[in-house]
Design an enzyme around this catalytic site. Structure first.
Site, PDB file in Angstrom:
ATOM      1  N   GLY A 212       0.833  -1.209   0.000  1.00  7.43           N
ATOM      2  CA  GLY A 212       0.000   0.000   0.000  1.00  7.43           C
ATOM      3  C   GLY A 212       0.859   1.246   0.000  1.00  7.43           C
ATOM      4  N   ASN A 213       0.269   2.378   0.282  1.00  8.23           N
ATOM      5  CA  ASN A 213       1.060   3.615   0.408  1.00  8.23           C
ATOM      6  C   ASN A 213       0.425   4.528   1.451  1.00  8.23           C
ATOM      7  OD1 ASN A 213      -0.839   5.535  -0.945  1.00  8.23           O
ATOM      8  ND2 ASN A 213      -0.512   4.133  -2.668  1.00  8.23           N
ATOM      9  N   HIS A 214       1.102   5.665   1.711  1.00  5.68           N
ATOM     10  CA  HIS A 214       0.691   6.517   2.828  1.00  5.68           C
ATOM     11  C   HIS A 214      -0.416   7.523   2.495  1.00  5.68           C
ATOM     12  CE1 HIS A 214       3.533   5.111   5.700  1.00  5.68           C
ATOM     13  NE2 HIS A 214       4.582   5.361   4.916  1.00  5.68           N
ATOM     14  N   ALA A 280      -3.927   7.752  -5.047  1.00  4.35           N
ATOM     15  CA  ALA A 280      -2.541   7.307  -5.201  1.00  4.35           C
ATOM     16  C   ALA A 280      -2.598   5.810  -5.503  1.00  4.35           C
ATOM     17  CB  ALA A 280      -1.771   7.572  -3.919  1.00  4.35           C
TER      18      ALA A 280
END
Ligand code: CTP
Length: 403
Positions: A212-214, A280
């Site tokens: 995943g990402n932030h 994102a």
């Protein structure tokens, strides 16, 4: 959520028996989420007390140009009050006050504020039936309408005189409904359908792990909230996030992976007038997803990744009439890379974030963006809260439709 939510309302109360109804009116405004300041003419205080209206509006009530009882008399700045307001309502508007408004007879604070107001002005007449029909009153109505003021017609019913007929101030509920309908009909994105993507995507490795990402999703949620405030019908395709939309009319489609987001976007794309891709999206995902939890058997472990589909590119390729806005997050050659992205993805506008700008990026409340349009016109913006960046983005959308 009411269109009155967050609106600054200046209520002018003049001296008629219907002034007692302004207590309910103020309460309804507050309930709808509006901020209210009240100006009373001296005569209106015989019908409702300033204390009632200041308690309900949670603001001091203004009546005179300065407070005579106060030793250190403070001047009530009518210009400031008028400029503060998003909307001015004179209710009840007596025959006398209407005539003063029509003729610029500025002998009290309410009329001074009225003459200074640049915002839309509404008036709700209240008087006896014969006064309501008198040519003098009708001529005030005509003048005020010519000035662009909006009349909330009086209602038919029993009047304070004991007579029955037209002249009763519209009931507070009806005044609220009138204002809401009028404001909604004038919203700049009314009738437009906007698809927004937000948040990260999670790409499964096994049943318990993911890549995943932030991304917090805040930028996309702010865009969705602002778009719906401007009257748009919004579909928000959101990756995993704890955020909630402010307006229940926003249709939220919760997704997890880039593929889910791709499918949801294509489902809604044909019907959309605008797409704003703030998500994102993961660029890669594990080629194989393990069906069982992967055990830590070996000292080293690697995952083979494959590219996800580029959602925005695919929408750009399928574009018919849609206005397409993408984001770019760059660390070097920002402008050149963003321009390439506009061409590659067939965008109308790109919102460029440079991680070199302090205050921009993931998990921040603020953002510093540069707009680049399809003609490569470059517009750097100031550092702002994400809500204000969202407002700037929607200004671009509004100006696209007003061309
Ligand atoms: N986007 C998308 N689908 C993807 C990847 C990105 O819709 N699979 C969208 C994002 O929502 C964003 C824009 O495309 O609007 C970002 O483009 P991208 O090519 O991912 O650029 P960056 O991530 O900024 O940079 P890079 O070129 O390094 O990938």
């Amino acid at each position: 959520m009411s269109v009155l939510n967050g609106k600054k309302i200046l209520l002018g109360v003049s001296g008629g028996i219907a002034a007692y109804k302004t207590a309910s009116l103020v309460r309804l405004f507050i309930k709808a989420g509006a901020h209210v300041q009240v100006i009373m003419t001296p005569a209106s205080k015989d019908f409702v007390t300033p204390l009632t209206l200041s308690t309900l509006s949670k603001n001091p009530v203004h009546s005179n140009f300065f407070n005579q009882d106060d030793e250190d008399a403070v001047w009530n700045n009518h210009v400031e009050l008028a400029l503060w307001a998003d909307l001015m309502l004179i209710a009840p508007a007596t025959a006398n006050t209407l005539s003063k408004m029509a003729n610029g007879n500025c002998d009290n604070l309410l009329i001074a504020a009225y003459l200074s107001a640049k915002c839309p002005v509404y008036f709700a007449p209240a008087m006896d039936l014969d006064m309501y029909k008198h040519p003098s009153t009708l001529s005030s109505f005509t003048s005020l309408k010519q000035f662009g003021n909006i009349m909330i017609p009086a209602e038919n019913g029993e009047l304070a005189s004991g007579l029955s007929g037209e002249g009763r101030m519209a009931e507070p509920e009806n005044i609220i409904a009138f204002l809401e309908a009028d404001l909604e009909s004038k919203l700049p994105l009314r009738g437009k359908k906007i698809l927004v993507t937000a948040g990260p995507t999670y790409e499964a490795i096994d049943p318990v792990r993911f890549i995943g990402n932030h991304s917090s999703g805040k930028m996309g949620f702010d865009i969705a909230n602002e778009a719906s405030k401007l009257g748009a019908e919004v579909v928000l395709v959101a990756g995993p996030t704890h955020l909630k939309v402010k307006n229940q009319s926003i249709e939220v489609v919760n997704v997890t992976s880039a593929q889910d987001m791709y499918d949801a976007c294509h489902l809604h794309f044909k019907n959309s007038d605008v797409v704003i891709a703030a998500a994102a999206v993961a660029d890669y995902r594990p080629k194989e997803v393990a069906l069982q939890k992967i055990k830590k058997d070996s000292s080293e472990f690697s995952i083979e990744l494959e590219k996800t589909k580029d959602i925005l590119s695919s929408l750009g390729a399928a574009k018919e009439k849609q206005f397409l806005i993408g984001f770019a997050l760059e660390t070097e050659n920002e402008i050149e890379n963003a321009k390439l992205k506009i061409q590659k993805k067939n965008l109308d506008l790109i919102v460029l974030n440079s991680l070199q700008d302090e205050g921009a990026g993931f998990k921040k409340e603020t953002n510093k963006v540069t707009f680049i349009d399809k003609n490569f016109k470059i517009e750097p913006m100031e550092l702002k809260s994400k809500e204000f960046v969202a407002i700037d983005i929607l200004k671009k959308v509004v100006s696209f439709f007003s061309k």
